[in-house]
Scaffold this motif. Structure first.
Motif, short mmCIF file in Angstrom:
data_model
loop_
_atom_site.label_atom_id
_atom_site.label_comp_id
_atom_site.label_asym_id
_atom_site.label_seq_id
_atom_site.Cartn_x
_atom_site.Cartn_y
_atom_site.Cartn_z
N ALA A 47 0.72 -1.02 -0.02
CA ALA A 47 0.24 0.18 0.30
C ALA A 47 0.91 1.07 0.04
CB ALA A 47 -0.71 0.02 1.53
N SER A 90 -6.49 6.84 12.28
CA SER A 90 -6.52 6.16 11.68
C SER A 90 -5.56 5.29 10.50
CB SER A 90 -7.60 7.14 10.79
OG SER A 90 -7.74 6.29 9.01
N ARG A 91 -5.90 4.47 10.03
CA ARG A 91 -5.00 3.46 10.13
C ARG A 91 -4.44 3.71 7.60
NH1 ARG A 91 -8.30 -1.13 10.12
NH2 ARG A 91 -9.89 -1.94 8.18
N ASP A 92 -6.19 4.38 7.89
CA ASP A 92 -5.87 4.43 6.04
C ASP A 92 -5.65 6.19 5.68
OD1 ASP A 92 -7.65 1.81 5.66
OD2 ASP A 92 -9.48 2.90 6.21
N PHE A 325 -13.76 6.77 6.36
CA PHE A 325 -13.18 5.37 5.99
C PHE A 325 -12.99 4.73 7.58
CE2 PHE A 325 -11.91 7.64 2.33
CZ PHE A 325 -11.06 6.64 1.33
N ASN A 329 -14.68 1.13 7.63
CA ASN A 329 -14.01 -0.83 7.70
C ASN A 329 -13.76 0.14 9.22
OD1 ASN A 329 -12.55 -0.15 5.21
ND2 ASN A 329 -11.15 0.88 5.55
N THR A 364 -5.50 8.67 0.00
CA THR A 364 -6.09 7.58 1.50
C THR A 364 -7.26 6.31 0.54
OG1 THR A 364 -6.82 9.39 2.58
CG2 THR A 364 -7.42 7.85 2.71
N ASN A 367 -5.26 3.69 -0.60
CA ASN A 367 -4.26 3.17 0.09
C ASN A 367 -5.18 2.70 1.06
OD1 ASN A 367 -2.31 3.03 2.28
ND2 ASN A 367 -3.00 4.47 3.94
N ALA A 368 -6.49 2.60 1.00
CA ALA A 368 -7.52 1.76 1.87
C ALA A 368 -7.89 0.10 0.63
CB ALA A 368 -8.70 2.13 1.90
#
Length: 587
Positions: A47, A90-92, A325, A329, A364, A367-368
């Motif tokens: 990613a 946020s991971r995204d 996001f 998710n 983003t 990325n996701a």
């Protein structure tokens, strides 16, 4: 707060459990790093590299939009990724330059003097960090979706039109929107045919590749894809995702071929690009402009409303993306911690000559889609940007401005939210007013458009507070006044006027019942106004009763001196109240 209270608070924080909770809250990396695995690393690596290939051409293009030399777009694209990995929730989300923030810089950052822009980055970071520490994330709740939609749509048009000059190869076109439109059309006869041809070809290819990437591949349920089919689908998806790099690379190769064969003026190319990595240094808050040295206070004064608009829009853009996001998710984000992460990212980014950064929706999303597992994906994205700065900077001089303009125009056209208009019209038409005012106001001035939209939205919000809806119903000889909303001191005068109007009949009604079933609280001013109107109705010999009063409201009324006998609490219906009053009246 007293010294003893501060000492008690400090002792609580020093307890092991409290300290661990505080560290986990302020440094989210400690919650996912202990569980990091080789599988997670693989997801983040793929990613991060994918987004890195996307951000390099975008950074060059957005710097052009901001009015800065191209390398500043890359200066802004790596430090935020590294820091968000430590502080973000946020991971995204991936931080860096965006079209909206580039427009803000163009409007408020005085890009002709990059020191102003770098100072704006530092001050924006400090403001965002302060808001996060003070937990002021709720401020953005005053900016409604119609305002955001109006601003985003107008910004997309402004951004797209600002790039038209580079698509046509025109020079010396002012940045101000109205003048930009005027002088672009005035000088359209000077269009360079090679620039516009290259730009149109780039736009067509970018749009086509984006459409191809969105194709839904269908297969029979009883037939599984072969390895070759899966590889082909993955290749097409990667080409679609990396379309920006592909188009810019092809345009640069074509330009370099012509340039090295002596055709140096066939395409409009960027000015001199500073090679290498940016120096890590403290941002200058006092610098020389036009042979005059400006102090820090003068710099702040020159930045003016940008010190409010830029951080506010930056946070609004970033938190909207993070929440969208996170909801998709199924995880949560902390708005105040996002403020802190964004503030720290901007503060430290200013040390590497960055302009203000925020979350990017397009990156983003990629990325996701690429399967990022943790915020560590930003480390690999930042590494790609550093590699590009360290190795590829000399090659950036061959990238035609028309290709960068095509990239921006094809990206921002999707930001025009025309689809929201029918939905607002169907749900609540009055909400179109702040949208329209914001949309057209931003063409005149961005801050005027946003503030005007917020002002109109607040007026709409306050309307029902000042004039609460009151329904007048005749129930037999009695008159029922139903208050359709909460009742606070700005609106009590309107309710009193309705009561007075209901009592001014010939003959007067045997009684008036006020339905309080949806009123959940009243204040001192409302209670005093009710006492006054009770005295007035007593003088007119028109009994006044209250029905459906909740316990909290009844408690305030009784403590203010209103007789409990005329207050019917709980779930007793208005009809029951009027029926009992009619029996009493008959007796």
């Amino acid at each position: 707060m007293s010294c003893s209270a501060l000492q008690e608070k400090w002792s609580e924080l020093c307890e092991p459990k409290m300290a661990q909770a505080y560290i986990r809250k302020r440094f989210p990396i400690v919650t996912w790093l202990p569980e990091y695995s080789l599988r997670t690393l693989q997801c983040d690596l793929i990613a991060g590299l994918t987004v890195g290939l996307m951000v390099v051409p975008q950074g060059l293009a957005y710097a052009q939009l901001a009015g800065l030399p191209p390398q500043y777009g890359l200066y802004s694209a790596f430090m935020g990724c590294f820091l968000y990995c430590v502080f973000g929730t946020s991971r995204d989300v991936t931080l860096g330059p965006t079209a909206i923030m580039s427009l803000m810089v163009s409007a408020y950052g005085k890009p002709e003097v990059p020191q102003y822009t770098i100072a704006l980055t530092l001050f924006s970071g400090i403001i965002l960090l302060g808001m996060g520490v003070l937990r002021l994330g709720f401020v953005v709740n005053f900016i409604s979706i119609p305002i955001v939609s109006g601003f985003t749509s107008s910004a997309a048009i402004i951004i797209a039109f600002s790039q038209l000059k580079d698509l046509l190869g025109l020079e010396n076109i002012p940045r101000l929107f109205a003048k930009n439109v005027y002088y672009t059309f005035k000088n359209i006869g000077q269009t360079k045919k090679y620039d516009i041809t290259l730009g149109i070809i780039c736009i067509l290819f970018l749009v086509a590749l984006r459409k191809i990437g969105k194709l839904q591949w269908t297969t029979r349920k009883d037939v599984s894809d072969s390895k070759r089919t899966r590889a082909a689908k993955k290749t097409i998806w990667l080409i679609s995702i990396g379309r920006n790099v592909l188009i810019i690379l092809i345009a640069a190769v074509v330009s370099s071929v012509f340039y090295n064969h002596g055709h140096t003026d066939i395409f409009t190319l960027p000015a001199y690009i500073e090679p290498g990595l940016p120096p890590f240094q403290v941002p200058a808050l006092s610098f020389e402009v036009d042979n005059a040295t400006l102090s820090a206070s003068e710099v702040l004064k020159d930045l003016g409303p940008g010190l409010v608009v830029v951080p506010l829009i930056g946070f609004l853009e970033s938190i909207a993306i993070a929440k969208a996001f996170a909801r998709k998710n199924r995880y949560s984000v902390d708005a105040s911690q996002e403020l802190i992460a964004l503030g720290i990212a901007n503060c430290v980014s200013s040390f590497v000559s960055s302009y203000p950064v925020t979350g990017s929706f397009s990156r983003t999303a990629v990325n996701a889609q690429s399967g990022v597992a943790t915020p560590a994906g930003g480390i690999f994205t930042g590494a790609i940007v550093l590699l590009a700065l360290g190795v590829l900077t000399p090659s950036f001089k061959y990238i035609p401005k028309a290709s960068l303009a095509a990239l921006i125009m094809s990206s921002v056209v999707t930001m025009i939210e025309y689809h929201i208009l029918p939905n607002i019209w169907k749900v609540r038409r009055i909400d179109l007013v702040p949208l329209i005012i914001t949309f057209f106001g931003c063409f005149y001035d961005i801050e005027v458009g946003i503030l005007s939209g917020i002002g109109v939205a607040l007026c709409i919000l306050l309307y029902r507070t000042i004039w609460p809806a009151v329904t007048v119903i005749s129930q037999g000889d009695f008159i029922l006044l139903k208050i359709n909303g909460n009742l606070n001191y700005p609106g009590v005068e309107h309710v009193v006027s309705e009561i007075q109007a209901a009592s001014d009949t010939d003959p007067p009604p045997p009684g008036i019942v006020i339905d309080f079933s949806v009123v959940t609280s009243i204040d001192f001013t409302v209670a005093q106004a009710l006492i006054t109107v009770l005295e007035e109705m007593d003088a007119k010999r028109v009994p006044l009763f209250f029905s459906g009063v909740c316990d909290a409201v009844a408690d305030v009324m009784i403590k203010s001196g209103i007789e409990p006998g005329i207050i019917n609490q709980g779930t007793q219906s208005v009809i029951d109240t009027i029926s009992s009053l009619e029996i009493v009246s008959a007796k």
